[in-house]
Design an enzyme around this catalytic site. Structure first.
Site, PDB file in Angstrom:
ATOM      1  N   HIS A   1       9.365  17.711   2.072  1.00 18.88           N
ATOM      2  CA  HIS A   1       8.353  17.829   3.430  1.00 18.88           C
ATOM      3  C   HIS A   1       7.236  19.636   3.061  1.00 18.88           C
ATOM      4  O   HIS A   1       8.566  20.564   2.899  1.00 18.88           O
ATOM      5  CB  HIS A   1       9.324  17.934   4.713  1.00 18.88           C
ATOM      6  CG  HIS A   1       8.132  18.326   6.159  1.00 18.88           C
ATOM      7  ND1 HIS A   1       7.363  19.684   6.535  1.00 18.88           N
ATOM      8  CD2 HIS A   1       8.148  17.637   7.279  1.00 18.88           C
ATOM      9  CE1 HIS A   1       6.950  19.594   7.304  1.00 18.88           C
ATOM     10  NE2 HIS A   1       6.997  18.211   7.685  1.00 18.88           N
TER      11      HIS A   1
ATOM     12  N   ASP B   1       9.432   5.837  15.297  1.00 14.20           N
ATOM     13  CA  ASP B   1       8.896   7.424  14.577  1.00 14.20           C
ATOM     14  C   ASP B   1      10.000   8.213  16.236  1.00 14.20           C
ATOM     15  O   ASP B   1       9.429   7.843  17.250  1.00 14.20           O
ATOM     16  CB  ASP B   1       7.739   7.063  14.798  1.00 14.20           C
ATOM     17  CG  ASP B   1       7.247   8.628  13.989  1.00 14.20           C
ATOM     18  OD1 ASP B   1       8.441  10.126  14.092  1.00 14.20           O
ATOM     19  OD2 ASP B   1       6.667   9.685  13.943  1.00 14.20           O
TER      20      ASP B   1
ATOM     21  N   CYS C   1      18.806  21.256  20.129  1.00 15.44           N
ATOM     22  CA  CYS C   1      18.571  19.934  19.960  1.00 15.44           C
ATOM     23  C   CYS C   1      18.444  18.732  19.597  1.00 15.44           C
ATOM     24  O   CYS C   1      18.796  18.062  19.493  1.00 15.44           O
ATOM     25  CB  CYS C   1      17.354  20.833  20.625  1.00 15.44           C
ATOM     26  SG  CYS C   1      16.593  21.356  19.085  1.00 15.44           S
TER      27      CYS C   1
ATOM     28  N   ASP D   1      10.280  11.490  17.627  1.00 18.87           N
ATOM     29  CA  ASP D   1      10.179  13.311  17.480  1.00 18.87           C
ATOM     30  C   ASP D   1      10.607  14.452  18.352  1.00 18.87           C
ATOM     31  O   ASP D   1       9.874  13.805  19.341  1.00 18.87           O
ATOM     32  CB  ASP D   1       8.097  13.521  16.854  1.00 18.87           C
ATOM     33  CG  ASP D   1       7.697  14.277  16.423  1.00 18.87           C
ATOM     34  OD1 ASP D   1       8.300  15.475  16.917  1.00 18.87           O
ATOM     35  OD2 ASP D   1       6.685  14.392  15.207  1.00 18.87           O
TER      36      ASP D   1
ATOM     37  N   GLU E   1       0.814  -1.598  -0.135  1.00 20.54           N
ATOM     38  CA  GLU E   1       0.237  -0.328  -0.140  1.00 20.54           C
ATOM     39  C   GLU E   1       0.825   1.038   0.045  1.00 20.54           C
ATOM     40  O   GLU E   1       2.259   1.221   1.101  1.00 20.54           O
ATOM     41  CB  GLU E   1      -1.133  -0.273   1.655  1.00 20.54           C
ATOM     42  CG  GLU E   1      -1.349   1.356   1.297  1.00 20.54           C
ATOM     43  CD  GLU E   1      -2.349   1.884   2.876  1.00 20.54           C
ATOM     44  OE1 GLU E   1      -2.936   2.214   2.483  1.00 20.54           O
ATOM     45  OE2 GLU E   1      -2.339   0.656   3.324  1.00 20.54           O
TER      46      GLU E   1
ATOM     47  N   LEU F   1       3.489   5.425   7.125  1.00 24.40           N
ATOM     48  CA  LEU F   1       4.954   5.463   7.707  1.00 24.40           C
ATOM     49  C   LEU F   1       5.369   6.588   6.366  1.00 24.40           C
ATOM     50  O   LEU F   1       5.331   6.096   5.446  1.00 24.40           O
ATOM     51  CB  LEU F   1       5.520   5.205   7.889  1.00 24.40           C
ATOM     52  CG  LEU F   1       7.247   6.274   8.870  1.00 24.40           C
ATOM     53  CD1 LEU F   1       6.926   6.721  10.266  1.00 24.40           C
ATOM     54  CD2 LEU F   1       8.524   4.987   9.598  1.00 24.40           C
ATOM     55  N   LYS F   2       5.596   7.709   6.812  1.00 29.06           N
ATOM     56  CA  LYS F   2       6.093   8.862   4.958  1.00 29.06           C
ATOM     57  C   LYS F   2       7.098   8.050   4.980  1.00 29.06           C
ATOM     58  O   LYS F   2       8.045   7.503   5.479  1.00 29.06           O
ATOM     59  CB  LYS F   2       7.110  10.487   6.130  1.00 29.06           C
ATOM     60  CG  LYS F   2       6.941  11.102   5.037  1.00 29.06           C
ATOM     61  CD  LYS F   2       7.928  12.596   5.966  1.00 29.06           C
ATOM     62  CE  LYS F   2       7.146  13.298   6.446  1.00 29.06           C
ATOM     63  NZ  LYS F   2       7.411  14.972   6.843  1.00 29.06           N
TER      64      LYS F   2
ATOM     65  N   ARG G   1      11.307  17.885  11.629  1.00 31.89           N
ATOM     66  CA  ARG G   1      11.332  17.612  13.434  1.00 31.89           C
ATOM     67  C   ARG G   1      11.758  16.951  14.194  1.00 31.89           C
ATOM     68  O   ARG G   1      11.924  16.648  15.046  1.00 31.89           O
ATOM     69  CB  ARG G   1      10.396  18.195  14.063  1.00 31.89           C
ATOM     70  CG  ARG G   1       9.365  17.679  14.264  1.00 31.89           C
ATOM     71  CD  ARG G   1       8.582  18.330  15.327  1.00 31.89           C
ATOM     72  NE  ARG G   1       7.262  18.094  14.653  1.00 31.89           N
ATOM     73  CZ  ARG G   1       5.833  17.722  14.040  1.00 31.89           C
ATOM     74  NH1 ARG G   1       6.131  18.719  13.374  1.00 31.89           N
ATOM     75  NH2 ARG G   1       4.739  17.333  14.177  1.00 31.89           N
TER      76      ARG G   1
ATOM     77  N   GLY H   1      12.387  15.397   7.716  1.00 34.81           N
ATOM     78  CA  GLY H   1      12.536  16.757   6.472  1.00 34.81           C
ATOM     79  C   GLY H   1      12.194  17.758   7.993  1.00 34.81           C
ATOM     80  O   GLY H   1      12.068  19.443   6.896  1.00 34.81           O
TER      81      GLY H   1
END
Length: 418
Positions: free
Chosen positions: A332, A108, A130, A110, A43, A325-326, A162, A160
């Site tokens: 982005h 993932d 950071c 973030d 998919e 998932l991207k 953060r 892309g």
């Protein structure tokens, strides 16, 4: 070159026609077409202009995939599972029969999940102070997935904006059940508790798991440069109170506060406050070791370091077999940056602000075309800043390809095709 989201619709057709690395990408996502139906049952999801979301896209071959991407020019591409049937035919199949069979084990991370421990940015914003948190996450997770689970084929991708994604592409990882995926994600999770829980890392007083010790070693290696110098995580009274709240012994906490209050406040900094905390804790660890509360202090320094630096996973992304998932190499839309593969061996030198934007690539493409009008479309990305990222991807693919070459020979023997 500055990125303007307003011209993204004009640049995406160029990107998908001349820059998207279809060959390597399709080789990865189809796993050498073992079995041959693999890609047709995978998919894809497209997010189009004006946030139009189209799920259950599937393609028979690379040519069909290329044609649709160049026609639709999606703002975002998400990758889903491999199903029992072609996803585009899901409406013709009974719901109970249409089931996800396999997918990469994904992670993932973030930056927004670190907002309670970073003082420089919040929300979607990131900076050089950071970003080391993402580098620490890659170093810790890459080592744990390889050493503790035996996985070899890990694709690390910058999201892309953060965060970062990890695709574990070993066949064994792709075939894991949802329960097994949950178990792996939970194994790698140390930060526990919601916003209302102050102390989110509690280590055992006796035995320390080797994986946790390795993580502590990674963090200790960069703690001064990241937390003390970069974040100045003890630079204000508010920040100091936050750290001291993680110390479970009230007597020790008071001793630290009293010592700090007696110092010249103008000369206080994160370095000497951290030194004070570690020295007073160490002294009390020795004196209280035999007491009933002695164990509370045994791991407190490591617990503080882990709470401020250990990877924070979105467990739901990892455990769901049908979670999208991207995709690597999509753009982005907010930043214009390409979701590029990263080399885990060189992660400490990766700079998100040096990742090319689609505007930059289109500009470089124009300059390259002026110099050489004979450039082949399929290799256009090699004349731009995207070249290095594709080379990282190629090196990853080179190792992954070896896992399916033997199976291709077996498949040809069975079918009589050579």
């Amino acid at each position: 070159m500055d990125y303007d989201p307003g011209i993204l619709p004009d640049q995406l057709p160029i990107y998908y026609k001349r820059l998207f690395p279809y060959g390597p990408y399709f080789k990865w996502i189809s796993y050498g077409l073992v079995p041959k139906s693999y890609i047709a049952h995978r998919e894809f999801s497209f997010t189009l202009k004006d946030d139009i979301y189209v799920r259950y896209q599937s393609f028979s071959d690379q040519q069909e995939f290329e044609k649709e991407l160049q026609k639709s020019c999606p703002y975002k591409i998400d990758i889903g599972a491999v199903f029992t049937h072609k996803p585009r035919d899901h409406k013709t199949v009974k719901a109970a029969a249409f089931q996800a069979l396999e997918k990469e084990l994904v992670f993932d991370i973030d930056m927004t999940d670190y907002d309670d421990v970073r003082g420089c940015c919040s929300g979607a914003d990131i900076c050089g102070k950071c970003w080391p948190l993402m580098c620490i996450a890659v170093r810790i997770l890459d080592r744990a997935l390889r050493d503790d689970f035996g996985f070899d084929h890990l694709l690390w991708v910058y999201s892309g904006r953060r965060g970062i994604h990890c695709w574990v592409c070993d066949e064994g990882a792709r075939k894991l059940s949802q329960d097994a995926r949950s178990a792996v994600a939970e194994y790698l999770t140390l930060i526990k508790g919601g916003e209302n829980q102050t102390k989110k890392v509690i280590l055992p007083q006796s035995y320390l798991h080797p994986s946790v010790q390795r993580a502590i070693d990674v963090i200790a290696d960069v703690f001064k440069s990241y937390a003390i110098d970069g974040q100045d995580f003890l630079g204000t009274e508010e920040k100091r109170e936050k750290v001291l709240s993680l110390i479970p012994d009230e007597v020790v906490k008071s001793e630290i506060k009293d010592f700090i209050s007696q110092q010249n406040q103008d000369k206080l900094n994160s370095f000497n406050v951290w030194q004070t905390i570690t020295e007073i804790v160490a002294k009390n660890q020795s004196s209280k070791a035999s007491g009933k509360d002695g164990g509370k202090l045994k791991r407190v320094i490591e617990e503080i370091m882990l709470q401020y630096c250990y990877p924070r996973l979105d467990v739901n992304v990892s455990k769901g077999l049908n979670h999208l998932l991207k995709s690597p190499f999509c753009i982005h839309p907010k930043t214009g940056r390409v979701c590029v593969p990263m080399d885990p061996e060189r992660i400490m030198s990766f700079k998100p602000d040096s990742v090319p934007t689609i505007s930059q690539l289109c500009n470089e493409l124009g300059e390259s075309s002026d110099e050489n009008n004979q450039t082949k479309r399929s290799k256009d990305y090699r004349s731009t800043s995207l070249k290095e990222s594709v080379e990282v991807f190629d090196r990853f693919l080179h190792k992954l390809e070896k896992t399916w070459k033997g199976k291709l020979i077996e498949q040809s023997d069975l079918t009589g095709e050579y």
